[in-house]
Scaffold this active site. Structure first.
Site, mmCIF file in Angstrom:
data_model
loop_
_atom_site.group_PDB
_atom_site.id
_atom_site.type_symbol
_atom_site.label_atom_id
_atom_site.label_comp_id
_atom_site.label_asym_id
_atom_site.label_seq_id
_atom_site.Cartn_x
_atom_site.Cartn_y
_atom_site.Cartn_z
ATOM 1 N N ASP A 87 0.796 -1.234 0.000
ATOM 2 C CA ASP A 87 0.000 0.000 0.000
ATOM 3 C C ASP A 87 0.824 1.277 0.000
ATOM 4 O O ASP A 87 0.289 2.357 0.264
ATOM 5 C CB ASP A 87 -0.942 -0.001 1.212
ATOM 6 C CG ASP A 87 -0.189 0.064 2.531
ATOM 7 O OD1 ASP A 87 0.970 -0.367 2.572
ATOM 8 O OD2 ASP A 87 -0.774 0.543 3.520
ATOM 9 N N GLU A 88 2.099 1.194 -0.319
ATOM 10 C CA GLU A 88 2.928 2.400 -0.235
ATOM 11 C C GLU A 88 4.096 2.288 -1.207
ATOM 12 O O GLU A 88 4.657 1.218 -1.412
ATOM 13 C CB GLU A 88 3.452 2.555 1.194
ATOM 14 C CG GLU A 88 4.166 3.860 1.465
ATOM 15 C CD GLU A 88 4.483 4.043 2.942
ATOM 16 O OE1 GLU A 88 4.872 5.153 3.320
ATOM 17 O OE2 GLU A 88 4.343 3.077 3.718
#
Length: 347
Positions: A94-95
């Site tokens: 997610d990053e």
């Protein structure tokens, strides 16, 4: 992404929207993998034992993780990134860091690119993302947390040094709780305090990390965005339903865990020369010990043998064992010629 796992679950199940939610196991040995913003208001956070989270938030709803779903959505998001730049460094599902110095699409600024990316993510996944825009990785990471959720913040070169000066060192990405505590013991509590330290003092107390700390205290970070950053380790761990006290149970668990980790090594076509053991006790204290051998791990049995050699001195354990983990690092392709080693001066 904003509370990624939890947001996916709330997106897919309307009954969960607006409710305090934790992704993870609800049992006595469960751990929170992610918490919704509704749960975070009660102090629930990732890596927290589920029993503690439930105590903080009695109405907390637990949902088991669906990693195959999260991976599929992550692939969608990375496809969006790739429309704007080929220089992408994933940090997790997610990053990621993106270098948009030379973007693939004609936008007037990095700020405009971040706005466009966030809009595409919302349109295509019905999820929100936050972005940090700056002239280096350290400040971009700080900025990305500044306006969460569903926000965006820019730190310009003129703002950088002053922005860092006012922050507690515990909020610096790259300074964990243990290092922050050491800095507090030295009277270093803010970025300005860190900037006041001569490099010689930082070297004396923090070794090779001193140069990084010296730079970020001034808003400087010359690390590039690394595409296809090489994997550094392969590992796994297991939390037990009941504490382990005897050697036979620990040995059997380590044999199974080593076989699982070796399977991951085989799937990636890698082996390694360093084996690291992690033991977490029932009071959440943990020890980590590792050993590097001249020869790389040959197979699952060899990995188990090395892991058990590290585990054996821990018995009898001072208290019940809650978790065991094993990691292979110093990775290389099996059969590859190892890099030349410096000879020892004596013996």
């Amino acid at each position: 992404m904003d509370a990624f796992y939890a947001s996916v679950e709330q997106r897919d199940d309307p009954a969960l929207r607006g409710r305090p939610l934790a992704v993870g196991g609800a049992g006595r040995r469960g751990v929170v993998a992610a918490a919704s913003y509704e749960a975070r208001r009660f102090g629930v956070r990732s890596a927290m034992p589920s029993v503690v989270a439930q105590r903080k938030c009695p109405d907390l709803v637990f949902v088991p993780p669906r990693f195959e779903v999260y991976r599929a959505i992550s692939a969608q998001i990375h496809a969006i990134f790739a429309c704007f730049t080929p220089i992408i460094q994933p940090l997790s599902l997610d990053e990621a860091y993106l270098d948009v110095t030379r973007p693939l699409l004609d936008y007037p600024s990095a700020t405009a690119i971040a706005t466009a990316i966030r809009a595409r993510i919302r349109d295509e996944t019905a999820l929100t993302a936050s972005a940090g825009v700056s002239y280096n990785k350290f400040l971009a990471k700080l900025a990305s947390d500044y306006r969460k959720p569903d926000g965006q913040f820019v730190i310009t070169p003129r703002m950088g040094p002053e922005f860092v000066a006012n922050l507690p060192v515990g909020q610096f990405h790259g300074i964990g709780p243990a290092t922050a505590a050491r800095m507090h013991g030295l009277g270093i509590r803010t970025g300005l305090d860190l900037r006041a330290q001569p490099l010689s003092r930082l070297l004396r107390h923090f070794g090779k990390a001193a140069d990084f700390y010296y730079g970020i205290a001034r808003g400087l970070d010359d690390r590039p965005v690394e595409v296809n950053r090489p994997r550094r380790s392969i590992g796994g761990e297991q939390t037990f339903d009941a504490d382990i006290h005897d050697w036979a149970a620990a040995r059997d668990s380590m044999l199974a865990l080593s076989e699982r980790v070796w399977g991951r090594c085989v799937a990636r076509g890698l082996t390694g020369v360093t084996v690291t053991l992690k033991v977490k006790y029932n009071d959440f204290r943990q020890i980590v010990r590792g050993r590097t051998a001249p020869e790389a791990v040959a197979d699952g049995a060899d990995l188990a043998r090395r892991a058990l050699a590290l585990l054996e001195p821990c018995f009898p354990p001072p208290r019940g064992i809650r978790l065991l983990g094993v990691t292979v690092s110093g990775l290389r392709v099996p059969g590859a010629v190892p890099p030349a080693r410096q000879l020892a001066l004596f013996g």
